[in-house]
Motif scaffolding. Structure first.
Motif, mmCIF file in Angstrom:
data_model
loop_
_atom_site.group_PDB
_atom_site.id
_atom_site.type_symbol
_atom_site.label_atom_id
_atom_site.label_comp_id
_atom_site.label_asym_id
_atom_site.label_seq_id
_atom_site.Cartn_x
_atom_site.Cartn_y
_atom_site.Cartn_z
ATOM 1 N N ASN A 85 -17.277 47.805 -26.791
ATOM 2 C CA ASN A 85 -15.923 47.797 -26.173
ATOM 3 C C ASN A 85 -15.750 46.752 -25.270
ATOM 4 O OD1 ASN A 85 -13.415 48.182 -25.028
ATOM 5 N ND2 ASN A 85 -13.596 50.376 -25.677
ATOM 6 N N PRO A 86 -14.774 45.731 -25.486
ATOM 7 C CA PRO A 86 -14.745 44.617 -24.583
ATOM 8 C C PRO A 86 -14.506 45.106 -23.100
ATOM 9 C CG PRO A 86 -12.788 44.604 -25.974
ATOM 10 C CD PRO A 86 -13.780 45.699 -26.473
ATOM 11 N N TYR A 87 -13.966 46.262 -22.876
ATOM 12 C CA TYR A 87 -13.557 46.862 -21.423
ATOM 13 C C TYR A 87 -14.875 47.028 -21.000
ATOM 14 C CZ TYR A 87 -11.637 49.685 -17.748
ATOM 15 O OH TYR A 87 -10.950 50.045 -16.787
ATOM 16 N N TRP A 88 -15.896 47.458 -21.501
ATOM 17 C CA TRP A 88 -17.196 47.828 -20.777
ATOM 18 C C TRP A 88 -18.352 46.569 -20.669
ATOM 19 C CZ3 TRP A 88 -16.306 51.745 -17.962
ATOM 20 C CH2 TRP A 88 -15.548 52.740 -18.315
ATOM 21 N N ILE A 89 -17.885 45.444 -21.554
ATOM 22 C CA ILE A 89 -18.893 44.603 -21.352
ATOM 23 C C ILE A 89 -19.099 43.783 -20.282
ATOM 24 C CG2 ILE A 89 -19.467 42.123 -22.392
ATOM 25 C CD1 ILE A 89 -18.301 43.249 -25.172
ATOM 26 N N ARG A 90 -20.261 43.579 -19.983
ATOM 27 C CA ARG A 90 -20.602 42.550 -18.475
ATOM 28 C C ARG A 90 -21.452 41.384 -19.157
ATOM 29 N NH1 ARG A 90 -23.073 47.064 -16.273
ATOM 30 N NH2 ARG A 90 -24.945 45.862 -16.318
ATOM 31 N N VAL A 91 -20.915 40.203 -18.885
ATOM 32 C CA VAL A 91 -21.743 39.159 -19.061
ATOM 33 C C VAL A 91 -22.386 38.773 -18.008
ATOM 34 C CG1 VAL A 91 -21.409 36.558 -19.780
ATOM 35 C CG2 VAL A 91 -19.692 38.242 -20.595
ATOM 36 N N GLU A 92 -23.609 38.683 -18.026
ATOM 37 C CA GLU A 92 -24.798 38.523 -16.909
ATOM 38 C C GLU A 92 -25.340 37.212 -17.025
ATOM 39 O OE1 GLU A 92 -26.910 42.168 -16.706
ATOM 40 O OE2 GLU A 92 -25.359 42.793 -15.433
ATOM 41 N N MET A 93 -25.701 36.432 -15.911
ATOM 42 C CA MET A 93 -26.473 35.265 -16.043
ATOM 43 C C MET A 93 -27.707 35.586 -15.167
ATOM 44 S SD MET A 93 -25.995 31.081 -15.464
ATOM 45 C CE MET A 93 -25.043 31.045 -16.790
ATOM 46 N N HIS A 94 -28.848 35.360 -15.482
ATOM 47 C CA HIS A 94 -29.805 35.540 -14.746
ATOM 48 C C HIS A 94 -30.463 34.119 -14.283
ATOM 49 C CE1 HIS A 94 -29.706 39.832 -15.692
ATOM 50 N NE2 HIS A 94 -29.529 39.362 -16.938
ATOM 51 N N PRO A 95 -30.285 33.525 -13.307
ATOM 52 C CA PRO A 95 -30.721 32.191 -12.949
ATOM 53 C C PRO A 95 -32.339 32.159 -12.984
ATOM 54 C CG PRO A 95 -29.168 32.502 -11.299
ATOM 55 C CD PRO A 95 -29.264 33.873 -12.040
ATOM 56 N N LYS A 96 -32.852 33.044 -12.309
ATOM 57 C CA LYS A 96 -34.460 33.093 -12.290
ATOM 58 C C LYS A 96 -34.733 34.438 -12.799
ATOM 59 C CE LYS A 96 -34.891 29.086 -9.920
ATOM 60 N NZ LYS A 96 -34.753 28.297 -10.784
ATOM 61 N N GLY A 97 -36.049 34.630 -13.268
ATOM 62 C CA GLY A 97 -36.908 35.955 -13.649
ATOM 63 C C GLY A 97 -36.513 36.251 -15.004
ATOM 64 N N GLY A 98 -35.821 35.451 -16.037
ATOM 65 C CA GLY A 98 -35.649 35.716 -17.207
ATOM 66 C C GLY A 98 -36.688 34.794 -17.989
ATOM 67 N N PRO A 99 -36.669 35.088 -19.423
ATOM 68 C CA PRO A 99 -37.642 34.247 -20.229
ATOM 69 C C PRO A 99 -37.327 32.839 -20.036
ATOM 70 C CG PRO A 99 -36.300 35.850 -21.554
ATOM 71 C CD PRO A 99 -35.840 36.108 -20.309
ATOM 72 N N VAL A 100 -35.984 32.484 -19.954
ATOM 73 C CA VAL A 100 -35.576 31.154 -19.638
ATOM 74 C C VAL A 100 -34.661 31.044 -18.577
ATOM 75 C CG1 VAL A 100 -35.908 30.408 -22.273
ATOM 76 C CG2 VAL A 100 -33.753 31.285 -21.194
ATOM 77 N N GLU A 101 -34.691 29.571 -18.019
ATOM 78 C CA GLU A 101 -33.850 29.475 -16.850
ATOM 79 C C GLU A 101 -32.212 29.784 -17.090
ATOM 80 O OE1 GLU A 101 -32.426 25.617 -13.982
ATOM 81 O OE2 GLU A 101 -34.244 25.515 -15.162
ATOM 82 N N ASN A 102 -31.520 30.179 -16.390
ATOM 83 C CA ASN A 102 -30.188 30.743 -16.711
ATOM 84 C C ASN A 102 -29.888 31.712 -17.993
ATOM 85 O OD1 ASN A 102 -29.112 29.367 -14.390
ATOM 86 N ND2 ASN A 102 -28.637 27.370 -15.761
ATOM 87 N N TYR A 103 -30.729 32.629 -17.895
ATOM 88 C CA TYR A 103 -30.909 33.671 -18.922
ATOM 89 C C TYR A 103 -29.586 34.355 -19.358
ATOM 90 C CZ TYR A 103 -32.879 37.373 -21.915
ATOM 91 O OH TYR A 103 -33.197 38.213 -22.891
ATOM 92 N N LEU A 104 -28.763 34.441 -20.384
ATOM 93 C CA LEU A 104 -27.555 34.851 -20.385
ATOM 94 C C LEU A 104 -27.642 36.110 -21.301
ATOM 95 C CD1 LEU A 104 -24.705 34.102 -19.782
ATOM 96 C CD2 LEU A 104 -24.424 32.628 -21.793
ATOM 97 N N THR A 105 -27.056 37.125 -20.927
ATOM 98 C CA THR A 105 -27.081 38.451 -21.664
ATOM 99 C C THR A 105 -25.687 39.163 -21.441
ATOM 100 O OG1 THR A 105 -27.511 39.814 -19.555
ATOM 101 C CG2 THR A 105 -29.312 38.969 -20.918
ATOM 102 N N LEU A 106 -25.417 40.031 -22.576
ATOM 103 C CA LEU A 106 -24.170 40.853 -22.695
ATOM 104 C C LEU A 106 -24.815 42.209 -22.694
ATOM 105 C CD1 LEU A 106 -22.652 39.103 -25.650
ATOM 106 C CD2 LEU A 106 -21.822 38.795 -23.363
#
Length: 164
Positions: free
Chosen positions: A111-132
């Motif tokens: 549901n779009p109301y509950w979605i969080r777009v998150e960017m992890h600049p460090k610590g992910g598998p790649v730089e600026n790791y983008l998750t929903l």
């Protein structure tokens, strides 16, 4: 940018935003043909000196194997890069579908109301790791994009989901 936004309309007349993402291709198919052809020509030039000798027949299998290995490696790279991610944002749902090179299809819905777009600049598998995140799962999006492209996409995703 190796992604594009589209405005679409469903069968019931509701508007939706679609995002299509794919890996960047540094060597297009036409360039692939020219590169392999140029390699064959470059390898063939020194062979003119040994035409008519037994050395030619000794070298030919190894040169053919080298050209075949080059062709096979580039072809495998193309197949591995046949990834397509489709994000459809509607007022009541957001669907993410990833089409893998092996034909497997993976789906995620929230549901779009509950979605969080998150960017992890460090610590992910790649730089600026983008998750929903939303619902029970956290999914990555655009892992094959460059860090600046993911950073730009981050802002666009937040705006698109807010407008839903």
């Amino acid at each position: 940018m190796p992604y594009e936004w589209l405005e679409t309309q469903n069968e019931d007349g509701r508007r939706a935003k679609e995002l299509h993402l794919w890996p960047y291709r540094s060597l297009p198919k036409k360039g692939f043909v020219w590169f392999v052809g140029g390699t064959i020509v470059t390898i063939s030039v020194p062979l003119f000196a040994v035409i008519g000798t037994a050395v030619l027949w000794g070298l030919l299998p190894f040169l053919a194997l080298a050209v075949w290995a080059l062709w096979a490696a580039l072809n495998r790279s193309y197949r591995d890069g046949e990834i397509l991610e489709e994000l459809v944002i509607q007022s009541e749902t957001v669907n993410l579908t990833r089409h893998d090179p092996n034909g497997r299809k993976r789906d995620w819905e929230a549901n779009p109301y509950w979605i969080r777009v998150e960017m992890h600049p460090k610590g992910g598998p790649v730089e600026n790791y983008l998750t929903l995140s939303g619902g029970a799962r956290v999914v990555e999006i655009g892992a094959f994009l460059t860090p600046p492209e993911r950073q730009q996409l981050y802002g666009e995703l937040i705006d698109a989901i807010k407008s839903a």
